[in-house]
Structures are given as structure tokens and as C-alpha cells.
Design a protein around this motif. Structure first.
Motif, PDB file in Angstrom:
ATOM      1  N   MET A 151       0.830  -1.205   0.000  1.00 41.32           N
ATOM      2  CA  MET A 151       0.000   0.000   0.000  1.00 41.32           C
ATOM      3  C   MET A 151       0.869   1.262   0.000  1.00 41.32           C
ATOM      4  O   MET A 151       1.974   1.279   0.509  1.00 41.32           O
ATOM      5  N   LYS A 152       0.304   2.339  -0.583  1.00 38.69           N
ATOM      6  CA  LYS A 152       0.973   3.645  -0.604  1.00 38.69           C
ATOM      7  C   LYS A 152       0.098   4.657   0.123  1.00 38.69           C
ATOM      8  O   LYS A 152      -1.133   4.605   0.018  1.00 38.69           O
ATOM      9  N   PRO A 153       0.713   5.594   0.853  1.00 39.44           N
ATOM     10  CA  PRO A 153      -0.067   6.588   1.603  1.00 39.44           C
ATOM     11  C   PRO A 153      -1.026   7.388   0.732  1.00 39.44           C
ATOM     12  O   PRO A 153      -2.117   7.757   1.189  1.00 39.44           O
ATOM     13  N   GLU A 154      -0.666   7.655  -0.523  1.00 36.52           N
ATOM     14  CA  GLU A 154      -1.533   8.463  -1.383  1.00 36.52           C
ATOM     15  C   GLU A 154      -2.835   7.766  -1.751  1.00 36.52           C
ATOM     16  O   GLU A 154      -3.754   8.399  -2.273  1.00 36.52           O
ATOM     17  N   TYR A 155      -2.943   6.466  -1.473  1.00 32.92           N
ATOM     18  CA  TYR A 155      -4.184   5.756  -1.756  1.00 32.92           C
ATOM     19  C   TYR A 155      -5.219   5.910  -0.639  1.00 32.92           C
ATOM     20  O   TYR A 155      -6.349   5.431  -0.766  1.00 32.92           O
ATOM     21  N   ILE A 156      -4.831   6.539   0.464  1.00 31.91           N
ATOM     22  CA  ILE A 156      -5.744   6.748   1.594  1.00 31.91           C
ATOM     23  C   ILE A 156      -6.184   8.210   1.570  1.00 31.91           C
ATOM     24  O   ILE A 156      -5.359   9.111   1.748  1.00 31.91           O
ATOM     25  N   PRO A 157      -7.477   8.506   1.362  1.00 30.94           N
ATOM     26  CA  PRO A 157      -7.915   9.872   1.064  1.00 30.94           C
ATOM     27  C   PRO A 157      -8.021  10.822   2.250  1.00 30.94           C
ATOM     28  O   PRO A 157      -7.975  12.036   2.061  1.00 30.94           O
ATOM     29  N   SER A 158      -8.200  10.333   3.470  1.00 27.26           N
ATOM     30  CA  SER A 158      -8.402  11.240   4.594  1.00 27.26           C
ATOM     31  C   SER A 158      -7.822  10.640   5.865  1.00 27.26           C
ATOM     32  O   SER A 158      -7.544   9.441   5.944  1.00 27.26           O
ATOM     33  N   ILE A 159      -7.656  11.482   6.867  1.00 29.19           N
ATOM     34  CA  ILE A 159      -7.095  10.988   8.114  1.00 29.19           C
ATOM     35  C   ILE A 159      -8.077  10.064   8.833  1.00 29.19           C
ATOM     36  O   ILE A 159      -7.672   9.164   9.573  1.00 29.19           O
ATOM     37  N   HIS A 160      -9.378  10.256   8.594  1.00 29.37           N
ATOM     38  CA  HIS A 160     -10.367   9.334   9.182  1.00 29.37           C
ATOM     39  C   HIS A 160     -10.226   7.938   8.576  1.00 29.37           C
ATOM     40  O   HIS A 160     -10.277   6.925   9.289  1.00 29.37           O
ATOM     41  N   LYS A 161     -10.022   7.882   7.252  1.00 24.85           N
ATOM     42  CA  LYS A 161      -9.825   6.595   6.595  1.00 24.85           C
ATOM     43  C   LYS A 161      -8.488   5.981   7.015  1.00 24.85           C
ATOM     44  O   LYS A 161      -8.371   4.773   7.184  1.00 24.85           O
ATOM     45  N   LEU A 162      -7.480   6.831   7.170  1.00 26.77           N
ATOM     46  CA  LEU A 162      -6.174   6.360   7.618  1.00 26.77           C
ATOM     47  C   LEU A 162      -6.278   5.725   9.002  1.00 26.77           C
ATOM     48  O   LEU A 162      -5.715   4.655   9.252  1.00 26.77           O
ATOM     49  N   CYS A 163      -7.012   6.370   9.886  1.00 25.26           N
ATOM     50  CA  CYS A 163      -7.190   5.859  11.235  1.00 25.26           C
ATOM     51  C   CYS A 163      -7.931   4.521  11.216  1.00 25.26           C
ATOM     52  O   CYS A 163      -7.537   3.565  11.902  1.00 25.26           O
ATOM     53  N   TRP A 164      -8.998   4.441  10.415  1.00 24.06           N
ATOM     54  CA  TRP A 164      -9.725   3.166  10.272  1.00 24.06           C
ATOM     55  C   TRP A 164      -8.778   2.073   9.790  1.00 24.06           C
ATOM     56  O   TRP A 164      -8.791   0.948  10.296  1.00 24.06           O
ATOM     57  N   TYR A 165      -7.948   2.422   8.829  1.00 16.58           N
ATOM     58  CA  TYR A 165      -7.061   1.442   8.192  1.00 16.58           C
ATOM     59  C   TYR A 165      -5.970   0.957   9.144  1.00 16.58           C
ATOM     60  O   TYR A 165      -5.833  -0.247   9.392  1.00 16.58           O
ATOM     61  N   LEU A 166      -5.214   1.881   9.696  1.00 17.37           N
ATOM     62  CA  LEU A 166      -4.065   1.498  10.516  1.00 17.37           C
ATOM     63  C   LEU A 166      -4.461   0.876  11.846  1.00 17.37           C
ATOM     64  O   LEU A 166      -3.722   0.070  12.414  1.00 17.37           O
ATOM     65  N   SER A 167      -5.623   1.251  12.366  1.00 13.78           N
ATOM     66  CA  SER A 167      -6.050   0.707  13.667  1.00 13.78           C
ATOM     67  C   SER A 167      -6.906  -0.543  13.531  1.00 13.78           C
ATOM     68  O   SER A 167      -7.382  -1.082  14.529  1.00 13.78           O
ATOM     69  N   HIS A 168      -7.085  -1.013  12.293  1.00 15.66           N
ATOM     70  CA  HIS A 168      -7.924  -2.196  12.106  1.00 15.66           C
ATOM     71  C   HIS A 168      -7.210  -3.436  12.653  1.00 15.66           C
ATOM     72  O   HIS A 168      -6.046  -3.681  12.328  1.00 15.66           O
ATOM     73  N   PRO A 169      -7.872  -4.234  13.494  1.00 19.31           N
ATOM     74  CA  PRO A 169      -7.221  -5.415  14.079  1.00 19.31           C
ATOM     75  C   PRO A 169      -6.734  -6.422  13.045  1.00 19.31           C
ATOM     76  O   PRO A 169      -5.850  -7.224  13.329  1.00 19.31           O
ATOM     77  N   TYR A 170      -7.322  -6.386  11.835  1.00 20.83           N
ATOM     78  CA  TYR A 170      -6.965  -7.380  10.819  1.00 20.83           C
ATOM     79  C   TYR A 170      -6.027  -6.829   9.754  1.00 20.83           C
ATOM     80  O   TYR A 170      -5.913  -7.399   8.672  1.00 20.83           O
ATOM     81  N   LEU A 171      -5.336  -5.738  10.053  1.00 24.86           N
ATOM     82  CA  LEU A 171      -4.323  -5.215   9.149  1.00 24.86           C
ATOM     83  C   LEU A 171      -3.158  -6.202   9.090  1.00 24.86           C
ATOM     84  O   LEU A 171      -2.642  -6.637  10.115  1.00 24.86           O
ATOM     85  N   ASP A 172      -2.737  -6.541   7.868  1.00 23.86           N
ATOM     86  CA  ASP A 172      -1.686  -7.539   7.698  1.00 23.86           C
ATOM     87  C   ASP A 172      -0.314  -6.867   7.721  1.00 23.86           C
ATOM     88  O   ASP A 172       0.356  -6.731   6.698  1.00 23.86           O
ATOM     89  N   ALA A 173       0.093  -6.456   8.897  1.00 17.37           N
ATOM     90  CA  ALA A 173       1.381  -5.787   9.076  1.00 17.37           C
ATOM     91  C   ALA A 173       2.336  -6.718   9.821  1.00 17.37           C
ATOM     92  O   ALA A 173       1.968  -7.293  10.842  1.00 17.37           O
ATOM     93  N   SER A 174       3.554  -6.833   9.309  1.00 16.83           N
ATOM     94  CA  SER A 174       4.535  -7.708   9.953  1.00 16.83           C
ATOM     95  C   SER A 174       4.945  -7.169  11.315  1.00 16.83           C
ATOM     96  O   SER A 174       5.246  -7.928  12.229  1.00 16.83           O
ATOM     97  N   ASN A 175       4.979  -5.841  11.440  1.00 16.33           N
ATOM     98  CA  ASN A 175       5.359  -5.229  12.713  1.00 16.33           C
ATOM     99  C   ASN A 175       4.742  -3.838  12.807  1.00 16.33           C
ATOM    100  O   ASN A 175       4.316  -3.263  11.801  1.00 16.33           O
ATOM    101  N   GLU A 176       4.705  -3.308  14.016  1.00 22.49           N
ATOM    102  CA  GLU A 176       4.062  -2.015  14.251  1.00 22.49           C
ATOM    103  C   GLU A 176       4.931  -0.839  13.799  1.00 22.49           C
ATOM    104  O   GLU A 176       4.419   0.244  13.542  1.00 22.49           O
ATOM    105  N   LEU A 177       6.228  -1.057  13.694  1.00 23.38           N
ATOM    106  CA  LEU A 177       7.103   0.005  13.205  1.00 23.38           C
ATOM    107  C   LEU A 177       6.735   0.370  11.768  1.00 23.38           C
ATOM    108  O   LEU A 177       6.695   1.550  11.411  1.00 23.38           O
TER     109      LEU A 177
END
Length: 581
Positions: free
Chosen positions: A140-166
Motif C-alpha cells: 500500500m501507498k499513503p496516497e491511496y488513503i484519502p483522509s485521516i479518518h480513513k487512515l485511522c480506520w485502516y491502521l487501527s484495524h485489528p486485521y491489518l496484515d502488518a509484519s510489525n508495528e514500526l
């Protein structure tokens, strides 16, 4: 009312003259209007405010022709069209639009498509869009997320497939740096993290990253987190016990902020499920053995999940494409028959459906396979007339086309293959090779020499781990660092399959010979490199055996939920930003 009559539709500033018959033929909305006791039934001019004129014009063309080419319209137009078709209850058009949106789903449009699906009650599509975005975090690229509300939904989602929090924090930091939202937005990013997965080294890197905001509350909170984590874990209890030190070295405000932040820290819930090809031991006739994939978890053990091929398909291989697609390739319908399975079959765990690509790959069985991005690599194996191969093919899973690539230096059956840090590796008889593609030419370069014939190879963090058939030893090497394999530890039994899962390597082992078949599952953690793997499950006289030549993988079996309930901490900071900021 006579259905052959025409009616005038007034939409925005345009007027449309249409036969009532045509409207009722396609739209349940107009059928109900002209069949029921509605005042519009007697009117010759009807105004509709819900839909736009451009969408109505396209819909009328669709009604007259009976077909529509949605691919020529931009996504915004298709979104308006979806709202109109939904309002007018044009069932067939709604199905076509949903299919088109699903087909065109990509990294750049998934969030816009998800909004369209939400507005038009495409519940399944909305869920698939959310899953696509959450499981595509690494691309994913930051420019694909249109607003800070969507960013918050995305990054704080429990099912985000992130290898690490960094990585999650870095993504959020890039976004707010582009949007120039200010230092307070950093607290939103911090509130989107799972603190149980962050190390002291991570906090230090975050601290260095946001040094330009060193006078902000966010920086002081991170500095405090780094100090506390250097002496142990981060928890609400630890912070409470260190209140005096925190208030002394920082401030009361930092303490209060930190306490709430950690208290409301989320927990990542996404889990991959190991999927393992197995034989049924009781079936002695090879042509009668079902070709199945089983799932495994410690509580339930092995469970039959999916039939993947015809019972007489010999030498098939599987690998994963992304988080939720199983790819089945190769095989011969009966040993020595010369009748090969040359197509590519893909099973989507979210849609619960198979897709046959309808291609004709070169004849091959017992190949080594791996996927990098959207490219499937098929290496070595056995071809027609039982000739052992040194050839390799790269197959584009999206374009459904293939090309031949450089030959492997060895002719080899069942080569172990894996993808590690954007490179493809394959085993030979005495070497492990790395595929190098320079555009004008390509080749296989020796990555490391070995004294063993590797049967399983998997990428895990900095290393590639290797095992050997009929032996219990586990080796590893770090590409461009190690010149040979390094012996790490040994399993209780020889390994038949291995995959990564969460923070460990999971190996499926079994006895060779002996009075009874013992099937075990053992886990190895890199942090405990000086310790032996732990047996987490075992069964004596097991009626299944891992098919070691087909390949073991992992997938997300269940679709992640769309909804994500934000913490009170995040909601408080989000109120400072308008919905479309």
C-alpha cells in the motif's frame, strides 16, 4: 395507464422521453410506480432527484440495447451508476456493476470502491474491498488513503496484515507528512498501534523519525515509551507503578496521555492458517488416493479442508498467491501416461470458488513453485517421457501468460523453491541458486553451496531455512552474508513440510519406517535459536501423511470484518479534523 405511452423524466436540468414499457421491463422501481396506487401513475412528467442525468442517460442506453460496456467509464461514473441502478432497482445492471467493480479492484481504487459498495448495499463487495486493502498493507501507498479518518480506520484495524508495528507507524508518518496535518496527528498514529508488538528498538527508531517534532506531546510520549521499554515490557500496570518517575522526568500530562494510550492499545487479530497437502495412509492404490489440503491448528489438529485435484493426478504442486489464494499447478494424470495437467487453478478462500485460467503451460510434474508479486515461478521437475528438467517458467497470474526464463544449472526433480526479499531461490543438487533478471538477460547465480539435498526451503525474517528429506536437522543461511548452510537445531522427526506462522517456523514432521506412523507439529522461534523446537501436537498411528513434494503454505481462510470500532482515545483526536480533511 397504457404501457406503450411515453413518459417524461425530469432529472437535474435534462428531460428524457421514454416508453413506460421499456422502464417497467428493466426496473422494479418503475414497475411498482406504474402498477400500484401512486400519484405518478397518472402523471406524464415525473421528477427524480435522487439520481443524476448522466447516469440516467447511460441507463436508458442500457435498456434500449440490453447490454453495457462498463470498462469504458471511470470509477466515479460507475459509482454514480451503481447508486442510480440501486435506487431504480435494476437487478441485472446492479449485478454487472458489482462484477465489474470486483474485477477492477486494485491498490489505488479499493477504498473508493469500498465506499461505492457501502453506498449501494453491495455488502459482499464491501467486505472484499476491506479485506483486499487490509491484506495488501505491504504494497500500500499513503496516497491511496484519502483522509485521516480513513487512515485511522485502516491502521487501527485489528486485521491489518502488518509484519510489525514500526512499519505501521512509518506508513502513518508518511501520510501525515504529505498531508501536513501537524504533530497532533502523530498521536492518532500512536493510538493505532498494538503496543504488545513494539520493541524498545522500534520506539527508538520512531523517536529518531519524528525528531523534527521534538517539542510536541507526541515526541515526549514516544521518548517516555522508549525509556520504559528499555527496562522491560509496556503495560498499564508498569506505567502506573512508574508514575512518579514519569512525572518527574517528563510531565503529568505525558503520564496521563501515556496511560490512556497504552490502556486503549488495540490487539492485532489477523491469523494465517497452515494449509497442508496430505495422503490418506490407508489407501494403498496411488490412483485412489484423494488429493486434499488440510488445515491445522493446535486445538483441533488436522482437518480436511479442500479437494484440490483429480485422484489420479501425480506430482501436483501448490503455493499461495497473496493472503487468500491457493494456486494448484502441474501433475500427470497417471504415472507415465503423458497426460499432463497444464492449466493453472486458483482457489479464492474469500469467494469460496475455483478459477481455471484456461492456459497450456509446458508439461511438468514435481516442479518447485513459488509466487513473487503476481508472478508464479515453476522450476525443474519432470516433463514428458520422464525427462528430468532444468527449465523454468514465469507465469503472470493476472495477465494469464507465461514466458520461459533462464535454465537452472542443474536438472532436478522436486527442487525446493522460495521467495526471499524480492528474489526467487531454488535448490540444485549441491548449490542453492538465486534468480537474477537484468531485463536484457537473466541467469541463476549460486547463493550458497551445500553438502545436502534440500527438500524444504522457507524465508523467515533475515534468513532462508532449509531441511533435508529423511533427516531431522534444521539449517539456515543469510543471503550475501553466509557462504554455507549453518546448522541451527534438530526436530524430533524428519520434516515433510514447513511454513512460517506468526513469530515462528512451523514444521510438520513424521517418522520414517517403524511399527507405527507418528505425525507431529513442531515450532521453532528465531529468538530461541539455541533451543530445540517445541512439539505442540502429535498423533500416533495417524491415518494421514504429509505430501512433502506438493508444498506446504499458509492462507487467511476467513474474510476480515469491515467494521472497526475505534477507541475513545482515537475518536477524541479525530474530532479535531473534518471528515474530508
Amino acid at each position: 395507464m397504457d404501457r406503450t405511452q411515453e413518459v417524461i423524466l425530469k432529472i437535474e436540468n435534462q428531460v428524457f422521453k421514454v416508453e413506460i414499457r421499456l422502464l417497467c421491463e428493466h426496473s422494479d422501481y418503475f414497475t411498482a410506480m406504474f402498477s400500484g396506487n401512486y400519484v405518478e401513475k397518472e402523471l406524464h412528467e415525473i421528477s427524480i432527484d435522487v439520481i443524476d442525468a448522466n447516469s440516467m442517460n447511460i441507463i436508458l442506453q442500457y435498456m434500449q440495447l440490453g447490454l453495457i460496456d462498463l470498462s469504458k467509464y471511470p470509477l466515479s461514473t460507475i459509482g454514480d451508476l451503481a447508486i442510480a441502478a440501486n435506487f431504480l432497482q435494476i437487478t441485472e445492471l446492479m449485478k454487472q456493476i458489482e462484477y465489474c467493480l470486483d474485477l477492477q479492484l486494485s491498490l489505488s481504487n479499493w477504498m473508493e470502491t469500498m465506499v461505492i459498495a457501502e453506498n449501494t448495499s453491495y455488502k459482499k463487495l464491501e467486505q472484499l474491498c476491506a479485506a483486499f486493502g487490509l491484506l495488501s498493507f505491504k504494497s500500500m501507498k499513503p496516497e491511496y488513503i484519502p483522509s485521516i479518518h480513513k487512515l485511522c480506520w485502516y491502521l487501527s484495524h485489528p486485521y491489518l496484515d502488518a509484519s510489525n508495528e514500526l512499519d505501521v507507524f512509518k506508513f502513518g508518518f508518511q501520510w501525515i507528512s504529505r498531508a501536513e496535518t501537524g504533530a497532533d496527528a502523530l498521536l492518532i498514529i500512536l493510538g493505532s498501534l498494538d503496543f504488545s508488538r513494539i520493541t524498545s528498538e522500534d520506539f527508538n527508531e520512531i523517536k529518531q523519525l519524528i525528531m523534527i517534532y521534538q517539542n510536541s506531546l507526541a515526541f515526549k510520549v514516544v521518548d517516555c515509551l522508549f525509556e520504559i521499554s528499555s527496562n522491560g515490557e509496556i503495560s498499564e500496570q508498569v506505567i502506573s507503578e512508574r508514575r512518579r518517575d514519569v512525572c518527574k522526568n517528563f510531565t503529568e500530562r505525558v503520564y496521563n496521555e501515556l496511560l490512556v494510550l497504552v490502556k486503549e492499545s488495540l490487539i492485532r487479530k489477523l491469523r494465517y492458517t497452515p494449509t497442508i497437502p496430505v495422503w490418506l495412509v490407508k489407501d494403498s492404490k496411488l490412483e485412489a488416493v484423494p488429493h486434499s489440503m488440510y488445515t491445522f491448528n493446535v486445538e483441533k489438529g488436522f482437518e480436511k479442508w479442500l479437494e484440490v485435484a483429480d485422484k489420479n493426478l501425480w506430482g501436483w504442486s501448490v503455493t499461495s498467491w497473496g493472503a487468500n489464494k491457493l494456486v494448484v499447478v502441474c501433475g500427470e494424470h497417471g504415472r507415465g501416461t503423458g497426460m499432463f495437467m497444464r492449466d493453472v487453478k486458483v482457489y479464492d478462500t474469500f469467494r469460496n470458488e475455483w478459477t481455471d485460467h484456461g492456459v497450456q503451460l509446458p508439461q511438468r510434474r514435481h516442479a518447485g513453485v513459488t509466487v513473487f508479486g503476481d508472478t508464479l515461478y515453476l522450476i525443474g521437475g519432470v516433463g514428458g517421457f520422464r525427462v528430468v528438467l532444468d527449465t523454468a517458467v514465469a507465469y503472470d497470474l493476472k495477465q494469464r501468460s507465461f514466458r520461459k526464463i533462464a535454465k537452472l544449472p542443474d536438472t532436478i526433480q522436486n527442487p525446493a523453491v522460495c521467495t526471499h526479499k524480492n528474489k526467487v531461490y531454488a535448490t540444485g543438487h549441491k548449490n542453492i541458486y538465486r534468480y537474477e533478471d537484468f531485463g536484457a538477460h537473466d541467469l541463476w547465480r549460486t547463493a550458497v553451496s551445500t553438502d545436502i539435498r534440500v527438500n524444504c526451503m522457507v524465508s523467515y525474517k533475515k534468513y532462508i531455512y532449509c531441511t533435508q528429506s529423511y533427516f531431522r536437522l534444521l539449517y539456515r543461511f543469510q543471503p550475501d552474508v553466509d557462504e554455507k548452510l549453518v546448522l541451527i537445531t534438530s526436530y524430533s522427526n524428519p520434516t515433510a513440510g514447513i511454513c512460517t506462522l506468526d513469530d515462528c517456523l512451523m514444521a510438520f514432521t513424521s517418522t520414517v519406517g517403524g511399527p507405527s506412523e507418528i505425525l507431529s507439529v513442531e515450532v521453532f522461534k528465531e529468538k530461541l535459536a539455541n533451543q530445540n523446537p517445541q512439539v505442540v501436537w502429535t498423533e500416533t498411528n495417524a491415518n494421514i501423511r504429509v505430501n512433502e513434494v506438493a508444498g506446504t503454505t499458509k492462507l487467511v481462510i476467513h474474510v476480515p470484518p469491515v467494521k472497526n470500532e475505534l477507541s475513545a482515545y482515537l475518536k477524541r483526536y479525530l474530532t479535531r479534523y473534518t471528515e474530508f480533511s
